[in-house]
Scaffold this motif. Structure first.
Motif, mmCIF file in Angstrom:
data_model
loop_
_atom_site.group_PDB
_atom_site.id
_atom_site.type_symbol
_atom_site.label_atom_id
_atom_site.label_comp_id
_atom_site.label_asym_id
_atom_site.label_seq_id
_atom_site.Cartn_x
_atom_site.Cartn_y
_atom_site.Cartn_z
ATOM 1 N N ILE A 52 0.849 -1.200 0.000
ATOM 2 C CA ILE A 52 0.000 0.000 0.000
ATOM 3 C C ILE A 52 0.881 1.246 0.000
ATOM 4 O O ILE A 52 0.643 2.193 -0.760
ATOM 5 N N GLY A 53 1.910 1.244 0.819
ATOM 6 C CA GLY A 53 2.836 2.384 0.856
ATOM 7 C C GLY A 53 3.507 2.625 -0.480
ATOM 8 O O GLY A 53 3.623 3.769 -0.937
ATOM 9 N N ARG A 54 3.963 1.539 -1.121
ATOM 10 C CA ARG A 54 4.592 1.674 -2.446
ATOM 11 C C ARG A 54 3.601 2.218 -3.471
ATOM 12 O O ARG A 54 3.948 3.071 -4.291
ATOM 13 N N ALA A 55 2.368 1.727 -3.429
ATOM 14 C CA ALA A 55 1.349 2.179 -4.383
ATOM 15 C C ALA A 55 1.059 3.664 -4.212
ATOM 16 O O ALA A 55 0.975 4.413 -5.198
ATOM 17 N N ILE A 56 0.920 4.107 -2.980
ATOM 18 C CA ILE A 56 0.632 5.525 -2.714
ATOM 19 C C ILE A 56 1.808 6.397 -3.161
ATOM 20 O O ILE A 56 1.619 7.451 -3.779
ATOM 21 N N THR A 57 3.023 5.951 -2.881
ATOM 22 C CA THR A 57 4.212 6.708 -3.298
ATOM 23 C C THR A 57 4.293 6.792 -4.817
ATOM 24 O O THR A 57 4.569 7.861 -5.381
ATOM 25 N N ARG A 58 4.040 5.680 -5.494
ATOM 26 C CA ARG A 58 4.068 5.677 -6.963
ATOM 27 C C ARG A 58 3.000 6.609 -7.516
ATOM 28 O O ARG A 58 3.259 7.394 -8.443
ATOM 29 N N MET A 59 1.797 6.557 -6.938
ATOM 30 C CA MET A 59 0.718 7.438 -7.392
ATOM 31 C C MET A 59 1.104 8.903 -7.187
ATOM 32 O O MET A 59 0.854 9.743 -8.061
ATOM 33 N N ALA A 60 1.724 9.223 -6.053
ATOM 34 C CA ALA A 60 2.137 10.607 -5.783
ATOM 35 C C ALA A 60 3.147 11.077 -6.826
ATOM 36 O O ALA A 60 3.061 12.208 -7.321
ATOM 37 N N HIS A 61 4.097 10.213 -7.183
ATOM 38 C CA HIS A 61 5.087 10.590 -8.203
ATOM 39 C C HIS A 61 4.415 10.797 -9.563
ATOM 40 O O HIS A 61 4.778 11.725 -10.300
ATOM 41 N N ASP A 107 -7.804 7.907 -13.245
ATOM 42 C CA ASP A 107 -6.590 8.388 -13.888
ATOM 43 C C ASP A 107 -5.371 7.677 -13.316
ATOM 44 O O ASP A 107 -4.372 7.511 -14.000
ATOM 45 N N LEU A 108 -5.468 7.287 -12.044
ATOM 46 C CA LEU A 108 -4.382 6.602 -11.352
ATOM 47 C C LEU A 108 -4.966 5.539 -10.434
ATOM 48 O O LEU A 108 -5.904 5.816 -9.688
ATOM 49 N N ALA A 109 -4.396 4.359 -10.489
ATOM 50 C CA ALA A 109 -4.817 3.286 -9.576
ATOM 51 C C ALA A 109 -3.579 2.660 -8.959
ATOM 52 O O ALA A 109 -2.601 2.396 -9.656
ATOM 53 N N GLY A 110 -3.652 2.420 -7.665
ATOM 54 C CA GLY A 110 -2.570 1.723 -6.993
ATOM 55 C C GLY A 110 -2.475 0.288 -7.451
ATOM 56 O O GLY A 110 -1.392 -0.252 -7.632
ATOM 57 N N LYS A 111 -3.642 -0.327 -7.672
ATOM 58 C CA LYS A 111 -3.667 -1.726 -8.106
ATOM 59 C C LYS A 111 -5.018 -2.021 -8.746
ATOM 60 O O LYS A 111 -6.049 -1.559 -8.284
ATOM 61 N N ASN A 112 -4.993 -2.788 -9.822
ATOM 62 C CA ASN A 112 -6.216 -3.308 -10.425
ATOM 63 C C ASN A 112 -6.439 -4.694 -9.830
ATOM 64 O O ASN A 112 -5.554 -5.547 -9.910
ATOM 65 N N VAL A 113 -7.607 -4.896 -9.238
ATOM 66 C CA VAL A 113 -7.918 -6.162 -8.576
ATOM 67 C C VAL A 113 -9.210 -6.708 -9.169
ATOM 68 O O VAL A 113 -10.293 -6.247 -8.821
ATOM 69 N N PRO A 114 -9.098 -7.673 -10.075
ATOM 70 C CA PRO A 114 -10.317 -8.270 -10.613
ATOM 71 C C PRO A 114 -11.038 -9.024 -9.490
ATOM 72 O O PRO A 114 -10.450 -9.893 -8.852
ATOM 73 N N ALA A 115 -12.262 -8.643 -9.249
ATOM 74 C CA ALA A 115 -13.048 -9.292 -8.198
ATOM 75 C C ALA A 115 -14.436 -9.582 -8.745
ATOM 76 O O ALA A 115 -14.991 -8.800 -9.519
ATOM 77 N N ALA A 116 -14.992 -10.696 -8.333
ATOM 78 C CA ALA A 116 -16.346 -11.054 -8.749
ATOM 79 C C ALA A 116 -17.351 -10.115 -8.098
ATOM 80 O O ALA A 116 -17.082 -9.520 -7.046
ATOM 81 N N LEU A 117 -18.508 -9.986 -8.722
ATOM 82 C CA LEU A 117 -19.559 -9.139 -8.158
ATOM 83 C C LEU A 117 -19.959 -9.581 -6.760
ATOM 84 O O LEU A 117 -20.392 -8.767 -5.948
ATOM 85 N N THR A 118 -19.823 -10.858 -6.466
ATOM 86 C CA THR A 118 -20.215 -11.385 -5.154
ATOM 87 C C THR A 118 -19.139 -11.160 -4.091
ATOM 88 O O THR A 118 -19.386 -11.396 -2.916
ATOM 89 N N GLU A 119 -17.965 -10.704 -4.505
ATOM 90 C CA GLU A 119 -16.872 -10.466 -3.564
ATOM 91 C C GLU A 119 -16.830 -8.998 -3.154
ATOM 92 O O GLU A 119 -17.289 -8.118 -3.882
ATOM 93 N N ARG A 120 -16.256 -8.756 -1.992
ATOM 94 C CA ARG A 120 -16.092 -7.404 -1.472
ATOM 95 C C ARG A 120 -14.603 -7.123 -1.334
ATOM 96 O O ARG A 120 -13.868 -7.933 -0.777
ATOM 97 N N VAL A 121 -14.152 -5.991 -1.859
ATOM 98 C CA VAL A 121 -12.770 -5.563 -1.681
ATOM 99 C C VAL A 121 -12.751 -4.636 -0.469
ATOM 100 O O VAL A 121 -13.341 -3.558 -0.501
ATOM 101 N N ALA A 122 -12.108 -5.097 0.601
ATOM 102 C CA ALA A 122 -12.065 -4.328 1.845
ATOM 103 C C ALA A 122 -10.700 -3.669 1.994
ATOM 104 O O ALA A 122 -9.670 -4.347 1.995
#
Length: 169
Positions: free
Chosen positions: A6-15, A138-153
């Motif tokens: 998460i930290g790496r993703a946020i740093t990359r997005m900031a750059h 415009d910017l995403a830390g990560k693309n996470v394919p998830a089924a409609l029945t799943e919840r990304v928490a």
């Protein structure tokens, strides 16, 4: 995602945000409550270090603009806290998960209640797909394919005591 990713993703997005907007001193970051707010604050802090200038951050309550407000038994409506004028600024709108696009549509309505930004860029920690509205990040830390029945928490230290992203089935 664990705390380090998460930290790496946020740093990359900031750059990436800094690279896109390095010539514009009118940059500000606004997070959608609840988890978008600490993400926006983290981004603003990293951006301030990269750009060597203050990057204001605000928080948005979208409850009054949600298209399902009439369906909620007792909707909790708070107030947005934006201490700067959004007019003619480049606003980076921040949320934890982009799913149907409905929350982002509500956020766009709320932001324009405060003025007319020059541009709005959308940054999300997780894009899980399944859009119902013509909204894209415009910017995403990560693309996470998830089924409609799943919840990304998304859990963040400032709210939940730890940083992690999990798929709940």
């Amino acid at each position: 995602m664990d705390a380090a990713s998460i930290g790496r993703a946020i740093t990359r997005m900031a750059h990436e945000i800094a690279e896109r907007n390095s010539d514009d001193s009118g940059l500000a970051v606004i997070g959608i409550r609840t988890h978008g707010v600490p993400l926006a604050q983290r981004l603003a802090g990293i951006l301030a270090g990269i750009l060597k200038r203050d990057v204001p951050a605000g928080e948005l309550d979208i409850a009054m603009h949600r298209d399902d407000i009439a369906l909620r038994v007792a909707p909790v409506v708070g107030t947005s806290q934006i201490s700067f004028d959004v007019t003619d600024k480049i606003i980076v709108l921040v949320d934890d998960v982009l799913f149907t696009g409905r929350s982002i549509r509500a956020a766009l309505d709320e932001i324009t209640d405060f003025g007319r930004p020059k541009q709005i860029q959308l940054a999300v920690l997780v894009d899980r797909g399944h859009r119902e509205w013509p909204i894209r990040q415009d910017l995403a830390g990560k693309n996470v394919p998830a089924a409609l029945t799943e919840r990304v928490a998304v859990r963040l230290t400032e709210v939940d005591g730890k940083d992690e992203v999990v798929i709940e089935r």
